[in-house]
Write a protein that holds these residues in place. Structure first.
Motif, PDB file in Angstrom:
ATOM      1  N   GLY A  65       3.243  14.020   2.599  1.00  0.00           N
ATOM      2  CA  GLY A  65       3.613  12.965   1.665  1.00  0.00           C
ATOM      3  C   GLY A  65       3.425  13.396   0.227  1.00  0.00           C
ATOM      4  N   TRP A  66       3.981  12.598  -0.683  1.00  0.00           N
ATOM      5  CA  TRP A  66       3.923  12.888  -2.119  1.00  0.00           C
ATOM      6  C   TRP A  66       3.429  11.658  -2.864  1.00  0.00           C
ATOM      7  N   VAL A  67       2.660  11.901  -3.907  1.00  0.00           N
ATOM      8  CA  VAL A  67       2.177  10.812  -4.764  1.00  0.00           C
ATOM      9  C   VAL A  67       2.448  11.196  -6.213  1.00  0.00           C
TER      10      VAL A  67
ATOM     11  N   THR B  52       3.335  14.586 -13.153  1.00  0.00           N
ATOM     12  CA  THR B  52       2.844  15.346 -12.001  1.00  0.00           C
ATOM     13  C   THR B  52       3.145  14.628 -10.691  1.00  0.00           C
ATOM     14  N   ILE B  53       3.483  15.422  -9.694  1.00  0.00           N
ATOM     15  CA  ILE B  53       3.611  14.903  -8.327  1.00  0.00           C
ATOM     16  C   ILE B  53       2.697  15.722  -7.430  1.00  0.00           C
ATOM     17  N   LEU B  54       1.927  15.025  -6.615  1.00  0.00           N
ATOM     18  CA  LEU B  54       1.002  15.683  -5.691  1.00  0.00           C
ATOM     19  C   LEU B  54       1.598  15.680  -4.293  1.00  0.00           C
TER      20      LEU B  54
ATOM     21  N   VAL C 243      -0.855  20.006  -6.476  1.00  0.00           N
ATOM     22  CA  VAL C 243       0.296  19.730  -7.323  1.00  0.00           C
ATOM     23  C   VAL C 243       1.541  20.394  -6.743  1.00  0.00           C
ATOM     24  N   GLN C 244       2.605  19.605  -6.617  1.00  0.00           N
ATOM     25  CA  GLN C 244       3.885  20.127  -6.123  1.00  0.00           C
ATOM     26  C   GLN C 244       4.697  20.652  -7.309  1.00  0.00           C
ATOM     27  N   THR C 245       5.247  21.816  -7.165  1.00  0.00           N
ATOM     28  CA  THR C 245       6.108  22.345  -8.220  1.00  0.00           C
ATOM     29  C   THR C 245       7.563  22.277  -7.772  1.00  0.00           C
TER      30      THR C 245
END
Lengths: 473, 184
Positions: A297-299, A306-308, A319-321
């Motif tokens: 999942g993403w937050v 930033t998206i985690l 952290v998602q890049t």
């Protein structure tokens, strides 16, 4: 370059111009008072000096009485009685709760379409269901959600999710005799809203002064789902309805939402390493969430770009890049939408206000993202996927402006976003479009972000559109 | 016949009862200023109207709402700002690829707006919501920095920085427009 003082003077001169742009609206005060008339007030007397004195005296008397009662109770052996379960109620008379039942959404449209599952059957926010392609809608919410009230006001923390034509869930936060944000309950239907089952209470155990933010609920199957409960203090924002969210709890269910177990918790300390833009007093905290599978999942992090991502059901986050080359960063990347566990879409945009957003796709569950071909040359307004190959996108036409009063371009891809074909250069959607969904290659629906006063439908893949006026039966 | 406000108590706070008489004059006085404020934040007429209605409903619902008009206004404006923020968040959550209104460049509108004031107003609408909020309160409502800070819930020094940066942005945009016009 114009001097600061002159600029300030000119800004003050703009007031008249702006006044003409936003003239008084006839009946606006009456509409406000009509809204006020259906809004319940917190119970209890208003504050005043006299009331404060009286309140203090009453509190002192109550404490004294309680002390006497406890003493007497102990002597009489009453304290040996079994614990009385907390009575959960939506009546907020016992504590000065600040939350109230509210309407859903903004705007004047009565319907906020959430998911159409066929050309005729679909759902709209608030437990509304249609069986005739969106012409008529019926509120099929369970009576327990609003304790039988016929009013279209929803409890605090209301959230809903629609998996298919039969399975839907609603969630809401309820108070008790001891707390305004005592617990959360979910409601599940597996027969299109004919019957609903209520979950056991999910205790929130919030510290004093804390309340829930924007709750989200979602399901990957009729049994497996997740519940996202951000929390924070309202005192930081000065608005009792909008807490400054500092933490969040993630719950999961494997029995269709009857019981929930807490998977993880993101506390305020986790977000101390994130920085808000300079000059902002916005505090980074957990934002919205999206899942592609029960574990991935993403937050989004509030106040930042930033998206985690988690790959262990929230146990750990990083952290998602995303590939954003060519954009003027800092870049904003939206939370991804997943069609299945592998295929996801998101959009990245730069900070230069140009229509150079990137359409990003993944075919491996979000491990890698690639830039896809951009439909058209304008702003990408809405994108929807029938499946991993068939996609539709609504885009502004060349030279479009907010005042040009023209339609939008609809593009179709049959190769997963590899190439796009213009289907219709003048889709008569009102600005700003907020919902686009195709249930198959031919049947699609579109409505405004402020709700559907008029719902557009197509049965020929978007080549022509018909406007219908939805009504709640 | 105008509605009389209740007598001003020594404590400076009206004792509100469930009678809406105390509320109606505030709606009458503040509904239009609140609408202009909301419109500046969301740049959408329908949404602004909805936000103002919702904000009044919320201040009515809360027992903590102050009755004195200046404090009431500050409270109301904070709720409007929060609703506007929430509106932008909802767009981000619900829209699969939604687009913030304020980020739109509107070339035709700009071309039509040769009038300097229109040009300035258009440039102001392209500021960030926070900057628009600060500039609006400071110059359109002619509030002091202290009052603007009070409404925005920010330190005064922060508001000064926001306003200064907004003015710098406006100067640059106006200057670039002039260069463009000369070039044309």
């Amino acid at each position: 370059m114009i001097a600061y003082r002159e600029l300030e003077a000119r800004l003050r001169e703009c007031v008249d111009l702006y006044d003409r742009e936003v003239p008084p609206i006839r009946d606006f005060e009456r509409r406000i008072m009509a809204r006020v008339a259906i809004t319940p007030r917190e119970e209890g007397p208003r504050r005043s000096l006299r009331h404060d004195v009286l309140l203090s005296a009453l509190v002192a008397a109550a404490i004294l009485g309680l002390a006497i009662a406890i003493t007497a109770g102990v002597r009489l052996g009453l304290m040996r009685q079994p614990n009385v379960p907390v009575k959960h109620s939506q009546q907020f008379s016992a504590v000065p709760c600040i939350s109230n039942f509210t309407q859903l959404g903004f705007g004047n449209g009565p319907i906020w379409p959430a998911k159409m599952v066929s050309p005729t059957i679909g759902w709209a926010k608030g437990g509304l269901r249609t069986t005739d392609g969106g012409v008529h809608w019926r509120d099929v919410s369970g009576p327990a959600l609003r304790e039988g009230s016929a009013s279209r006001l929803y409890p605090p923390g209301y959230a809903d999710f629609y998996l298919d034509g039969q399975h839907a869930w609603q969630a809401a936060v309820y108070g008790s005799t001891t707390s305004c944000n005592d617990h959360l309950s979910t409601f599940a239907t597996s027969d299109g809203g004919n019957t609903w089952k209520q979950s056991g209470p999910v205790p929130l155990n919030l510290p004093s002064g804390h309340q829930t933010g924007t709750v989200q609920i979602g399901f990957m199957s009729p049994l497996a789902g997740w519940l996202w409960v951000p929390t924070g203090s309202a005192s930081a924002t000065g608005d009792p309805f909008f807490p400054s969210v500092t933490g969040a709890n993630l719950y999961a269910t494997s029995d269709g939402g009857m019981t929930w177990r807490q998977l993880s918790s993101l506390s305020s300390s986790y977000f101390k390493g994130f920085a808000a833009p300079p000059g902002s007093n916005c505090k980074p905290g957990p934002g919205a969430i999206a899942f592609s599978s029960p574990s991935v999942g993403w937050v989004s992090v509030n106040c930042t770009d930033t998206i985690l991502i988690t790959r262990d059901a929230g146990a750990s986050w990083k952290v998602q890049t995303f590939p954003t080359s060519g954009l003027a960063c800092p870049c904003h990347v939206q939370l991804p939408n997943f069609l299945d566990v592998s295929h996801g879409i998101t959009v990245a945009s730069g900070s230069d206000n140009k229509a150079t957003d990137l359409l990003l796709m993944t075919t491996d569950g979000g491990t890698t993202w690639r830039e896809s071909a951009h439909p058209g040359t304008g702003y990408l307004l809405q994108i929807d996927a029938v499946d991993a190959n068939r996609l539709f996108a609504l885009v502004t036409p060349p030279g479009w402006t907010k005042v040009s009063n023209t339609g939008f371009e609809l593009y179709r891809s049959v190769d997963g976003g590899g190439s796009w074909t213009l289907v219709n250069g003048d889709v008569p959607a009102s600005w700003p479009p907020g919902y686009l969904q195709f249930v198959d290659s031919n049947h699609g629906f579109e409505s405004n972000i402020n709700g559907a006063a008029d719902l557009l439908t197509t049965d020929n893949g978007g080549r022509s559109w018909k406007s219908i006026t939805p009504a709640i039966k | 016949m105008p509605t009389r406000l209740p007598a001003w108590p020594e404590s400076g706070v009206w004792v509100k009862d469930d009678d809406r008489a105390w509320f109606e004059p505030l709606v009458r006085n503040l509904s239009h200023p609140a609408l202009k404020y909301a419109q500046m934040l969301v740049l959408n007429t329908d949404v602004a109207q909805e936000i103002v209605q919702e904000a009044f409903a919320r201040v009515w619902a809360s027992a903590k709402t102050p009755s004195r008009e200046d404090e009431f206004r500050r409270w109301l404006y904070r709720i409007i700002a929060n609703l506007a923020n929430d509106y932008h968040r909802r767009q981000a959550i619900s829209g699969r690829a939604s687009l913030p209104h304020a980020s739109l460049v509107d070339p035709v509108e700009e071309v039509e707006q040769r009038d300097q004031r229109k040009l300035l107003l258009a440039a102001m609408k392209r500021l960030t919501p926070k900057a628009r909020q600060a500039v609006y309160l400071r110059y359109f409502e002619d509030r002091s920095f202290a009052e603007t800070a009070g409404v925005m819930g920010l330190p005064q020094v922060t508001v000064r920085v926001i306003v200064h940066r907004a003015l710098a942005t406006l100067r640059q945009r106006l200057a670039s427009r002039r260069v463009d016009e000369v070039a044309v």
